[in-house]
Each structure stands twice: as structure tokens, then as C-alpha cells.
Design an enzyme around this catalytic site. Structure first.
Site, PDB file in Angstrom:
ATOM      1  CE  LYS A  13      -2.251  -0.849   3.866  1.00  7.34           C
ATOM      2  NZ  LYS A  13      -1.734  -2.179   4.239  1.00  7.34           N
ATOM      3  NE  ARG A  88      -4.202  -0.877   9.547  1.00  3.75           N
ATOM      4  CZ  ARG A  88      -3.023  -0.423   9.125  1.00  3.75           C
ATOM      5  NH1 ARG A  88      -2.844   0.828   8.852  1.00  3.75           N
ATOM      6  NH2 ARG A  88      -2.032  -1.266   8.981  1.00  3.75           N
ATOM      7  NE  ARG A 127       7.338  -3.419   5.744  1.00  2.00           N
ATOM      8  CZ  ARG A 127       6.080  -3.005   5.855  1.00  2.00           C
ATOM      9  NH1 ARG A 127       5.435  -2.543   4.793  1.00  2.00           N
ATOM     10  NH2 ARG A 127       5.456  -3.081   6.999  1.00  2.00           N
ATOM     11  NE  ARG A 160       6.766  -1.044  10.253  1.00  2.00           N
ATOM     12  CZ  ARG A 160       5.685  -0.793   9.530  1.00  2.00           C
ATOM     13  NH1 ARG A 160       5.778  -0.117   8.404  1.00  2.00           N
ATOM     14  NH2 ARG A 160       4.508  -1.206   9.913  1.00  2.00           N
ATOM     15  NE  ARG A 171       1.711  -5.245  11.031  1.00  2.00           N
ATOM     16  CZ  ARG A 171       2.639  -4.861  10.161  1.00  2.00           C
ATOM     17  NH1 ARG A 171       3.791  -5.470  10.101  1.00  2.00           N
ATOM     18  NH2 ARG A 171       2.389  -3.859   9.342  1.00  2.00           N
TER      19      ARG A 171
HETATM   20  P1  AMP Z   1       1.066   0.488   8.911  1.00  2.00           P
HETATM   21  O1  AMP Z   1       2.387   1.157   8.722  1.00  2.00           O
HETATM   22  O2  AMP Z   1      -0.012   1.101   8.064  1.00  2.00           O
HETATM   23  O3  AMP Z   1       1.136  -0.999   8.785  1.00  2.00           O
HETATM   24  O4  AMP Z   1       0.625   0.787  10.431  1.00  2.00           O
HETATM   25  C1  AMP Z   1       1.429   0.373  11.521  1.00  2.00           C
HETATM   26  C2  AMP Z   1       0.576   0.244  12.775  1.00  2.00           C
HETATM   27  O5  AMP Z   1      -0.010   1.511  13.123  1.00  2.00           O
HETATM   28  C3  AMP Z   1      -0.606  -0.706  12.678  1.00  2.00           C
HETATM   29  O6  AMP Z   1      -0.222  -2.069  12.867  1.00  2.00           O
HETATM   30  C4  AMP Z   1      -1.498  -0.191  13.802  1.00  2.00           C
HETATM   31  O7  AMP Z   1      -1.009  -0.572  15.077  1.00  2.00           O
HETATM   32  C5  AMP Z   1      -1.303   1.329  13.680  1.00  2.00           C
HETATM   33  N1  AMP Z   1      -2.302   1.928  12.758  1.00  2.00           N
HETATM   34  C6  AMP Z   1      -2.055   2.493  11.546  1.00  2.00           C
HETATM   35  N2  AMP Z   1      -3.202   2.928  10.983  1.00  2.00           N
HETATM   36  C7  AMP Z   1      -4.199   2.633  11.870  1.00  2.00           C
HETATM   37  C8  AMP Z   1      -5.603   2.814  11.865  1.00  2.00           C
HETATM   38  N3  AMP Z   1      -6.251   3.406  10.833  1.00  2.00           N
HETATM   39  N4  AMP Z   1      -6.311   2.379  12.941  1.00  2.00           N
HETATM   40  C9  AMP Z   1      -5.700   1.802  13.996  1.00  2.00           C
HETATM   41  N5  AMP Z   1      -4.371   1.592  14.060  1.00  2.00           N
HETATM   42  C10 AMP Z   1      -3.616   1.995  13.013  1.00  2.00           C
END
Ligand code: AMP
Length: 213
Positions: A13, A88, A127, A160, A171
Site C-alpha cells: 500500500k 481500518r 522488508r 520494524r 497483524r
Molecule cells: P502500517 O504502517 O499502516 O502498517 O501501520 C502500523 C501500525 O499503526 C498498525 O499495525 C497499527 O497498530 C497502527 N495503525 C495504523 N493505521 C491505523 C488505523 N487506521 N487504525 C488503527 N491503528 C492503526
């Protein structure tokens, strides 16, 4: 152009959102990046979100919605945006629908990138992310010139915390339970564009642009 990118962790994404952001000249709003920034700045928001992020759980809706309301109404989003990692959950999507109605704005599409779990596991384990500029590499398919060092800014490349194998599984479970229902939510609104996320970065980008025309 106002878009949402949906898809499991590691599907690409962020990579696709960056390319679309350059192509359409509109900002990419990544809630994950905003949260990671808040964590490294040590803000109240960062402190609240960190424990959820480390475990691969979603931060609570009230934490996220406060953050997004400010961003969506900011000047930089006035000509459009690409939401990467938001919404989400169904309550987040309902909130977004309400706020866009209030602001008189319409979504142009919701791009759903789809891949098998095994591909997600392989991609996330490979990654590497730059701690300084956030650039993303894949040690197998898109490695940096020098191992462990970002080509763009020279920053350190790390795996990460939430890309560790035990967190990846959680996840994926969280995605299936809490985020996947959004596929139906947006399909029912006639906005869904489903794309095969197992192809190459360029092929996916071409397909998205073609389908959005
Ligand atoms: P990402 O980099 O998009 O995978 O986001 C990393 C982490 O941030 C996720 O695993 C969640 O813990 C948190 N996070 C990001 N976006 C959201 C969202 N819209 N709602 C809740 N938690 C989020």
C-alpha cells in the site's frame, strides 16, 4: 482525486500510495507513518499508540480519529488525498463517510490490493525500513546498494518491530477480523477496485491507473 488504499500489511500500500501521490500530485496520508512519527517524537498520541503497534494490534478508534480529523481538514488535503492505512475498521469508515459528507467531498475509489497470506509473510520478513526517511526496501526483490544503508539518505535500515515473524501473524489476524469487512462496505457503495497485489510494483501501478480512469 480522493482515494483509499486497502489491503493486508505488506501488500505494498505504502509503495503504491507514494507512486500515485506523485502521479496525481496529491498527498499520501499514512496513519502508520503519522503514528511512527508521534512515537519517535514522544508525543501523548505516540505514547498511547505504541503498545498497540508493537503487538500488531490496531490503535483504538478514538486515538486515530482525533488525528485524522485534523489532517483531512488541513489545507494540504484540499485538492485530494490518498489514504494509506485508513480506514481500518468499520467505525473508522463510517466516521470517514460522515466527515466527507459534512465537507461536501466524494471518494473516487477504494483500491483493494489482494494477496495470499504466504506472500505477506515473505514480503514483511524481507522488508527493511529507513529509520530516518521511511524509505522501504526488500532484501530479496529491491535491496539497497549497500546492505543496511538507505540509498536515499544514508540512514540505517531496520526490520520494524511489527515486522518480526510473531507479530506478522497477529497483524494478519487483525486484518481479517477488523479491516477485511471494509471490502464489502465499499463494494456495496460501488467504489471498490480489486487489484492482484502479487504482481510487480510497476504492473500493479499500471493496473490501478487504468482501472481508475
Ligand atoms: P502500517 O504502517 O499502516 O502498517 O501501520 C502500523 C501500525 O499503526 C498498525 O499495525 C497499527 O497498530 C497502527 N495503525 C495504523 N493505521 C491505523 C488505523 N487506521 N487504525 C488503527 N491503528 C492503526
Amino acid at each position: 482525486m480522493r482515494l483509499i488504499l486497502l489491503g493486508p500489511p505488506g501488500v505494498g500500500k505504502g509503495t503504491q500510495a507514494k507512486l500515485l501521490s506523485q502521479h496525481y500530485d496529491i498527498p499520501q496520508i499514512s496513519t502508520g507513518d503519522l503514528l511512527r512519527e508521534a512515537v519517535s517524537d514522544g508525543t501523548e498520541l505516540g505514547k498511547q499508540a505504541k503498545k498497540y503497534m508493537d503487538q500488531g494490534d490496531l490503535a483504538p478508534d478514538d486515538v486515530i480519529l482525533g488525528m485524522d480529523e485534523d489532517t483531512l481538514q488541513s489545507d494540504k488535503c484540499k485538492d485530494g488525498f490518498i489514504l494509506d492505512g485508513f480506514p481500518r475498521t468499520v467505525p473508522q469508515a463510517e466516521w470517514l463517510t460522515a466527515i466527507m459528507n459534512k465537507l461536501g467531498l466524494q471518494l473516487d475509489g477504494v483500491v483493494s490490493l489482494e494477496v495470499d497470506d504466504q506472500v505477506v509473510i515473505e514480503r514483511l520478513s524481507a522488508r527493511r525500513t529507513c529509520v530516518d526517511c521511511g524509505a522501504i526496501y526488500n532484501v530479496k526483490t529491491n535491496p539497497p546498494e549497500k546492505e543496511g544503508v538507505c540509498d536515499k539518505c544514508g540512514g540505517e535500515l531496520i526490520l520494524r518491530d511489527d515486522d518480526q515473524p510473531e507479530t506478522i501473524k497477529n497483524r494478519l489476524d487483525v486484518y481479517k477480523k477488523q479491516t477485511e469487512p471494509l471490502v464489502d462496505y465499499y463494494s456495496n457503495k460501488g467504489l471498490l477496485v480489486s487489484i492482484d497485489g502479487s504482481k510487480s510494483i510497476d504492473e500493479i501501478q499500471t493496473e490501478i491507473k487504468k482501472r481508475l480512469k
